[in-house]
Motif scaffolding. Structure first.
Motif, PDB file in Angstrom:
ATOM      1  N   ALA A  83       4.196   6.365  -5.199  1.00 34.87           N
ATOM      2  CA  ALA A  83       3.883   6.681  -6.428  1.00 34.87           C
ATOM      3  C   ALA A  83       2.832   7.544  -6.670  1.00 34.87           C
ATOM      4  O   ALA A  83       3.067   8.534  -7.530  1.00 34.87           O
ATOM      5  CB  ALA A  83       3.488   5.538  -7.084  1.00 34.87           C
ATOM      6  N   MET A  84       1.794   7.909  -5.990  1.00 38.85           N
ATOM      7  CA  MET A  84       0.810   8.713  -6.260  1.00 38.85           C
ATOM      8  C   MET A  84       1.413   9.989  -5.653  1.00 38.85           C
ATOM      9  O   MET A  84       1.320  11.101  -6.471  1.00 38.85           O
ATOM     10  CB  MET A  84      -0.488   8.367  -5.108  1.00 38.85           C
ATOM     11  CG  MET A  84      -1.343   7.486  -6.013  1.00 38.85           C
ATOM     12  SD  MET A  84      -2.836   7.464  -5.029  1.00 38.85           S
ATOM     13  CE  MET A  84      -2.459   6.144  -3.745  1.00 38.85           C
ATOM     14  N   ASP A  85       1.958  10.096  -4.761  1.00 38.07           N
ATOM     15  CA  ASP A  85       2.573  11.443  -4.209  1.00 38.07           C
ATOM     16  C   ASP A  85       3.577  11.993  -5.324  1.00 38.07           C
ATOM     17  O   ASP A  85       3.619  13.247  -5.592  1.00 38.07           O
ATOM     18  CB  ASP A  85       3.241  11.165  -2.987  1.00 38.07           C
ATOM     19  CG  ASP A  85       2.404  10.858  -1.736  1.00 38.07           C
ATOM     20  OD1 ASP A  85       1.167  11.463  -1.928  1.00 38.07           O
ATOM     21  OD2 ASP A  85       2.816  10.422  -0.684  1.00 38.07           O
TER      22      ASP A  85
ATOM     23  N   ILE B 293       0.959  -1.129   0.138  1.00 44.50           N
ATOM     24  CA  ILE B 293       0.107  -0.143  -0.018  1.00 44.50           C
ATOM     25  C   ILE B 293       0.843   1.255  -0.200  1.00 44.50           C
ATOM     26  O   ILE B 293       0.594   2.175  -0.744  1.00 44.50           O
ATOM     27  CB  ILE B 293      -0.999  -0.125   1.364  1.00 44.50           C
ATOM     28  CG1 ILE B 293      -1.984  -1.141   1.094  1.00 44.50           C
ATOM     29  CG2 ILE B 293      -1.592   1.265   1.385  1.00 44.50           C
ATOM     30  CD1 ILE B 293      -3.007  -1.429   2.206  1.00 44.50           C
ATOM     31  N   GLU B 294       1.767   1.402   0.916  1.00 44.86           N
ATOM     32  CA  GLU B 294       2.975   2.478   0.914  1.00 44.86           C
ATOM     33  C   GLU B 294       3.520   2.621  -0.473  1.00 44.86           C
ATOM     34  O   GLU B 294       3.644   3.820  -0.882  1.00 44.86           O
ATOM     35  CB  GLU B 294       3.808   2.128   1.952  1.00 44.86           C
ATOM     36  CG  GLU B 294       3.369   2.160   3.306  1.00 44.86           C
ATOM     37  CD  GLU B 294       4.295   1.693   4.612  1.00 44.86           C
ATOM     38  OE1 GLU B 294       5.395   1.283   4.346  1.00 44.86           O
ATOM     39  OE2 GLU B 294       3.720   1.771   5.678  1.00 44.86           O
TER      40      GLU B 294
ATOM     41  N   ALA C 111       2.868  15.391  -7.244  1.00 45.15           N
ATOM     42  CA  ALA C 111       3.683  16.679  -7.176  1.00 45.15           C
ATOM     43  C   ALA C 111       3.988  17.175  -8.634  1.00 45.15           C
ATOM     44  O   ALA C 111       4.083  18.639  -8.738  1.00 45.15           O
ATOM     45  CB  ALA C 111       5.125  16.143  -6.626  1.00 45.15           C
ATOM     46  N   GLU C 112       3.843  16.487  -9.606  1.00 46.69           N
ATOM     47  CA  GLU C 112       4.037  17.157 -11.042  1.00 46.69           C
ATOM     48  C   GLU C 112       2.786  17.493 -11.694  1.00 46.69           C
ATOM     49  O   GLU C 112       2.657  17.940 -12.855  1.00 46.69           O
ATOM     50  CB  GLU C 112       4.715  15.915 -11.887  1.00 46.69           C
ATOM     51  CG  GLU C 112       5.975  15.731 -11.171  1.00 46.69           C
ATOM     52  CD  GLU C 112       6.575  14.779 -12.140  1.00 46.69           C
ATOM     53  OE1 GLU C 112       6.184  14.079 -12.925  1.00 46.69           O
ATOM     54  OE2 GLU C 112       8.041  14.070 -11.741  1.00 46.69           O
TER      55      GLU C 112
ATOM     56  N   ASP D 101      -7.307   4.640  -6.287  1.00 47.47           N
ATOM     57  CA  ASP D 101      -6.816   6.082  -5.992  1.00 47.47           C
ATOM     58  C   ASP D 101      -5.634   6.186  -6.976  1.00 47.47           C
ATOM     59  O   ASP D 101      -5.585   7.170  -7.672  1.00 47.47           O
ATOM     60  CB  ASP D 101      -6.370   6.220  -4.810  1.00 47.47           C
ATOM     61  CG  ASP D 101      -7.682   6.596  -3.830  1.00 47.47           C
ATOM     62  OD1 ASP D 101      -8.575   6.671  -4.419  1.00 47.47           O
ATOM     63  OD2 ASP D 101      -7.448   6.340  -2.402  1.00 47.47           O
ATOM     64  N   TYR D 102      -4.480   5.396  -7.022  1.00 48.90           N
ATOM     65  CA  TYR D 102      -3.357   5.234  -8.004  1.00 48.90           C
ATOM     66  C   TYR D 102      -3.562   5.534  -9.265  1.00 48.90           C
ATOM     67  O   TYR D 102      -3.422   6.130  -9.930  1.00 48.90           O
ATOM     68  CB  TYR D 102      -2.614   3.971  -7.402  1.00 48.90           C
ATOM     69  CG  TYR D 102      -1.557   3.661  -8.711  1.00 48.90           C
ATOM     70  CD1 TYR D 102      -0.232   4.678  -8.514  1.00 48.90           C
ATOM     71  CD2 TYR D 102      -1.576   2.849  -9.552  1.00 48.90           C
ATOM     72  CE1 TYR D 102       0.816   4.436  -9.370  1.00 48.90           C
ATOM     73  CE2 TYR D 102      -0.740   2.837 -10.512  1.00 48.90           C
ATOM     74  CZ  TYR D 102       0.599   3.538 -10.690  1.00 48.90           C
ATOM     75  OH  TYR D 102       1.512   3.504 -11.295  1.00 48.90           O
ATOM     76  N   LEU D 103      -4.809   4.575  -9.707  1.00 51.04           N
ATOM     77  CA  LEU D 103      -5.191   4.695 -11.065  1.00 51.04           C
ATOM     78  C   LEU D 103      -5.770   5.925 -11.458  1.00 51.04           C
ATOM     79  O   LEU D 103      -5.635   6.241 -12.700  1.00 51.04           O
ATOM     80  CB  LEU D 103      -6.288   3.389 -11.341  1.00 51.04           C
ATOM     81  CG  LEU D 103      -5.225   2.023 -11.567  1.00 51.04           C
ATOM     82  CD1 LEU D 103      -6.665   0.983 -11.289  1.00 51.04           C
ATOM     83  CD2 LEU D 103      -4.605   1.609 -12.486  1.00 51.04           C
TER      84      LEU D 103
END
Length: 182
Positions: free
Chosen positions: A96-98, A90-91, A102-103, A158-160
């Motif tokens: 990867a999301m963070d 999960i982390e 950021a971009e 969320d990642y997707l």
């Protein structure tokens, strides 16, 4: 080795452990939907050109096999032979999301799926992930389910979503904003 066994011809299949159940059983529907999600993740991975992201999506596919194995097993088998999910899984998605977020420009509107075929497929994977999560929650109301599965699927969807935004940015396509009629 033959791929067909004919043991499912009457609408039943076996769980890991040997119990025969209907192919319409919620457990079968749930891990079948995990398999469907895995196929869409493979498609998104194939459409992606970023090697680090492709590697992460391959890891996601591995974790989905872990989830499918866990869901396909009888409860006593889950503790014996089934690979496990870890909090680090999960982390890894959160990190990867963070990094992608950021971009990205701040999100100020709901986003409609679309803009490019690759982005649309990422949204399809996201919605299949949400359906998978709902099925796992329904199954958990009837039977024991590994406690990391729902949080992992929740974070994966969320990642997707963030990935779809990042892909749109990299492809140079504008996000399709939902602007409701007034």
């Amino acid at each position: 080795m033959r791929i067909y066994t004919k043991t499912g011809d009457k609408g039943q299949t076996s769980l890991i452990g040997g119990t025969r159940v209907s192919k319409a059983d919620l457990r079968i529907d749930t891990y079948g939907t995990v398999d469907e999600l895995n196929c869409y993740i493979g498609l998104v991975r194939d459409l992606n050109t970023d090697e680090a992201r492709r590697a992460l999506l391959k890891e996601v596919q591995d974790r989905l096999f872990t989830i499918g194995s866990n869901l396909a097993a009888e409860p006593e088998q889950q503790k014996k032979v089934i690979p496990d999910l870890k909090n680090e899984d999960i982390e890894r998605l959160e990190k990867a999301m963070d990094e992608m977020d950021a971009e990205l420009p701040p999100l100020r509107h709901f986003v409609l799926p679309g803009g490019h075929t690759s982005v649309s497929f990422c949204h399809v994977a996201r919605t299949v992930c949400r359906r998978t999560e709902r099925l796992v929650i329904a199954l958990a109301e009837q039977a024991e389910v590994h406690p990391m599965i729902v949080p992992y699927l929740n974070r994966l969807s969320d990642y997707l979503f963030v990935l779809s935004r990042k892909m749109a940015q990299e492809l140079g396509v504008e996000e399709v904003k939902w602007l409701p009629r007034v």
